[in-house]
Motif scaffolding. Structure first.
Motif, PDB file in Angstrom:
ATOM      1  N   UNK A 125       6.141  11.480  -7.939  1.00 28.02           N
ATOM      2  CA  UNK A 125       5.907  11.678  -6.512  1.00 28.02           C
ATOM      3  C   UNK A 125       5.088  10.525  -5.959  1.00 28.02           C
ATOM      4  N   UNK A 126       5.523   9.992  -4.828  1.00 25.58           N
ATOM      5  CA  UNK A 126       4.749   9.006  -4.075  1.00 25.58           C
ATOM      6  C   UNK A 126       4.849   9.433  -2.615  1.00 25.58           C
ATOM      7  N   UNK A 127       3.692   9.577  -1.954  1.00 33.50           N
ATOM      8  CA  UNK A 127       3.684  10.125  -0.605  1.00 33.50           C
ATOM      9  C   UNK A 127       2.592   9.466   0.230  1.00 33.50           C
ATOM     10  N   UNK A 128       2.916   9.164   1.486  1.00 30.56           N
ATOM     11  CA  UNK A 128       1.947   8.669   2.463  1.00 30.56           C
ATOM     12  C   UNK A 128       1.271   7.372   2.013  1.00 30.56           C
ATOM     13  N   UNK A 129       2.087   6.340   1.820  1.00 27.62           N
ATOM     14  CA  UNK A 129       1.605   5.005   1.444  1.00 27.62           C
ATOM     15  C   UNK A 129       1.797   4.092   2.662  1.00 27.62           C
ATOM     16  N   UNK A 130       0.724   3.420   3.100  1.00 27.58           N
ATOM     17  CA  UNK A 130       0.802   2.573   4.287  1.00 27.58           C
ATOM     18  C   UNK A 130       0.301   1.168   3.961  1.00 27.58           C
ATOM     19  N   UNK A 131       1.126   0.162   4.305  1.00 25.86           N
ATOM     20  CA  UNK A 131       0.730  -1.244   4.238  1.00 25.86           C
ATOM     21  C   UNK A 131       0.636  -1.705   5.701  1.00 25.86           C
ATOM     22  N   UNK A 132      -0.526  -2.185   6.118  1.00 22.72           N
ATOM     23  CA  UNK A 132      -0.713  -2.604   7.503  1.00 22.72           C
ATOM     24  C   UNK A 132      -1.450  -3.939   7.540  1.00 22.72           C
ATOM     25  N   UNK A 133      -0.960  -4.853   8.355  1.00 30.17           N
ATOM     26  CA  UNK A 133      -1.570  -6.183   8.486  1.00 30.17           C
ATOM     27  C   UNK A 133      -1.728  -6.851   7.121  1.00 30.17           C
ATOM     28  N   UNK A 134      -0.685  -6.756   6.330  1.00 24.44           N
ATOM     29  CA  UNK A 134      -0.740  -7.355   4.993  1.00 24.44           C
ATOM     30  C   UNK A 134       0.361  -8.387   4.852  1.00 24.44           C
TER      31      UNK A 134
END
Length: 134
Positions: A125-134
C-alpha cells in the motif's frame, strides 16, 4: 545511514558525501522530519551530469517506508533515485502502509523522485504521497 522500526525522528543540517550505496534508508518509520540536509554523490565537480557520473549508481538519496514523513529544503546530487518511496513489508511495526508523505523544496539532480517497487498484487500500500516544488 539505516534507521528501522523507529518513530519521532528529526534530521537537520546534515551533509552526506560519496555514499557507496543508498545514502539514507529509513525503513518502517513514523513521524519523521528531515530538512536542510544535503546529499552529494557527484563523481566530478561539473554542475551537470556526464556519462562518467552514471557510474555512481545505487547512490539513492532518501529511501523511505513508513508514515507521516516530511522532507523539505534539501539538496540531492546523485545518479540514481533522489527520493524513493518504498512499500512497507509484511513485518512492519509502525504501520501497514507507506502513507502521508510530503516532499517539498527539494533541489534534486539525479534520476528522479519515485514511488517504486510497489505491487498491488503483493498487498503493498502507498497512499497520499506529495512531491511539491521539487
Amino acid at each position: 545511514l539505516h534507521i528501522t522500526n523507529s518513530k519521532n525522528i528529526l534530521m537537520q543540517y546534515l551533509y552526506f558525501k560519496d555514499s557507496p550505496y543508498w545514502t539514507v534508508y529509513l525503513e518502517d518509520v513514523k513521524n519523521v522530519e528531515i530538512h536542510h540536509t544535503n546529499i552529494s554523490a557527484a563523481r566530478t565537480k561539473k554542475d551537470y551530469h556526464t556519462y562518467y557520473d552514471i557510474t555512481a549508481f545505487n547512490t539513492d538519496g532518501f529511501d523511505i517506508s513508513g508514515e507521516n514523513i516530511y522532507i523539505h529544503d534539501c539538496e540531492i546530487w546523485n545518479d540514481d533515485d533522489c527520493i524513493a518511496v518504498k512499500p512497507q513489508s509484511s513485518t512492519s511495526k509502525m504501520s501497514n502502509c507507506s502513507r502521508n508523505m510530503l516532499f517539498e523544496r527539494i533541489n534534486a539532480s539525479g534520476l528522479g523522485l519515485t514511488i517504486g517497487s510497489v505491487s498491488a498484487s503483493n498487498g503493498h500500500c502507498v497512499d497520499n504521497i506529495t512531491f511539491r516544488d521539487a
